[in-house]
Design a protein around this motif. Structure first.
Motif, PDB file in Angstrom:
ATOM      1  N   THR A  33       0.801  -1.225   0.000  1.00 26.91           N
ATOM      2  CA  THR A  33       0.000   0.000   0.000  1.00 26.91           C
ATOM      3  C   THR A  33       0.833   1.273   0.000  1.00 26.91           C
ATOM      4  OG1 THR A  33      -0.160  -0.079   2.414  1.00 26.91           O
ATOM      5  CG2 THR A  33      -1.948  -1.094   1.160  1.00 26.91           C
ATOM      6  N   ARG A  67       3.703   3.007  -4.903  1.00 25.03           N
ATOM      7  CA  ARG A  67       2.782   3.243  -6.015  1.00 25.03           C
ATOM      8  C   ARG A  67       3.558   3.636  -7.260  1.00 25.03           C
ATOM      9  NH1 ARG A  67      -1.740   7.880  -6.433  1.00 25.03           N
ATOM     10  NH2 ARG A  67      -2.393   7.395  -8.534  1.00 25.03           N
ATOM     11  N   GLU A  80      -1.776  11.240  -1.155  1.00 26.16           N
ATOM     12  CA  GLU A  80      -1.250  10.038  -0.508  1.00 26.16           C
ATOM     13  C   GLU A  80       0.056  10.325   0.234  1.00 26.16           C
ATOM     14  OE1 GLU A  80      -1.051   6.457  -2.914  1.00 26.16           O
ATOM     15  OE2 GLU A  80      -2.798   7.148  -4.051  1.00 26.16           O
ATOM     16  N   ARG A  95       6.722   5.799   2.212  1.00 28.49           N
ATOM     17  CA  ARG A  95       5.861   5.784   1.034  1.00 28.49           C
ATOM     18  C   ARG A  95       6.777   6.060  -0.155  1.00 28.49           C
ATOM     19  NH1 ARG A  95       0.470   5.707   1.008  1.00 28.49           N
ATOM     20  NH2 ARG A  95      -0.564   5.868   3.010  1.00 28.49           N
ATOM     21  N   PHE A 129       6.867   6.648  -4.321  1.00 27.04           N
ATOM     22  CA  PHE A 129       6.112   6.921  -5.535  1.00 27.04           C
ATOM     23  C   PHE A 129       7.086   6.892  -6.705  1.00 27.04           C
ATOM     24  CE2 PHE A 129       3.907   8.991  -2.049  1.00 27.04           C
ATOM     25  CZ  PHE A 129       2.636   8.470  -2.196  1.00 27.04           C
TER      26      PHE A 129
END
Length: 181
Positions: free
Chosen positions: A70, A73, A100, A111, A113
């Motif tokens: 999750t 991305r 996000e 996270r 990206f």
């Protein structure tokens, strides 16, 4: 350089991998995403050597490899909601990333990206992404891949740590294959 940065805990907020098609930019981007989020205990192997991250065996590495993580991305050209093929990465895609990115990681340390084909950012999308590159949220890493830095805004490439990837010479590949197989 990347291994040293990971070992020292000095992960940059933005990387740009540049090189010809099929040279391994996306592979390196995914390896970096795995390495950043890998949770393997750095235990010595049977030879007393510490294995480098990513381990490719822990839950984090496995979920990233399978595209289920999750916090990782990939933003790329593809189909829009109507099934039409996109020719540019849109500002709406970048705005989704910005939203996000404002959230804390839910299952990993960071996270991540990955903008695959960053040269396809629309001008509005590139300008919106620039804001995130200038003021990156904590625990967010942006990875851009492109075939040529000349096709990116100079303000974007200047805010990334750039790695130029080149194809290996055929003789190097032949020698490696002969020595290992």
């Amino acid at each position: 350089t990347l291994t040293r940065a990971l070992d020292d805990g000095r992960v940059s907020h933005a990387y740009l991998f540049v090189g010809p098609p099929q040279v391994g930019k996306m592979t390196l981007a995914m390896d970096l995403a795995r390495a950043i989020n890998c949770v393997s205990d750095e235990q010595p192997n049977m030879f007393g050597e510490t294995e480098p991250k990513p381990c490719n065996q822990c839950v984090q590495c496995d979920r990233i490899t399978r595209g289920l993580h999750t916090d990782v991305r990939v933003v790329a050209l593809g189909e829009d909601s109507r099934g039409r093929t996109r020719t540019l990465i849109s500002i709406d895609q970048v705005r989704d990333v910005q939203h996000e990115a404002s959230l804390k990681p839910s299952e990993g340390k960071y996270r991540v990206f990955i903008f695959d084909g960053a040269e396809h950012l629309s001008l509005d999308a590139a300008n919106a992404l620039l804001k995130t590159l200038e003021e990156p949220p904590d625990q967010v890493v942006l990875i851009l891949t492109a075939t040529d830095t000349d096709r990116l805004l100079p303000t974007i490439s200047s805010r990334c740590q750039t790695f130029e990837l080149r194809a290996a010479r055929q003789s190097v590949i032949v020698d490696l294959l002969k020595s290992q197989h």
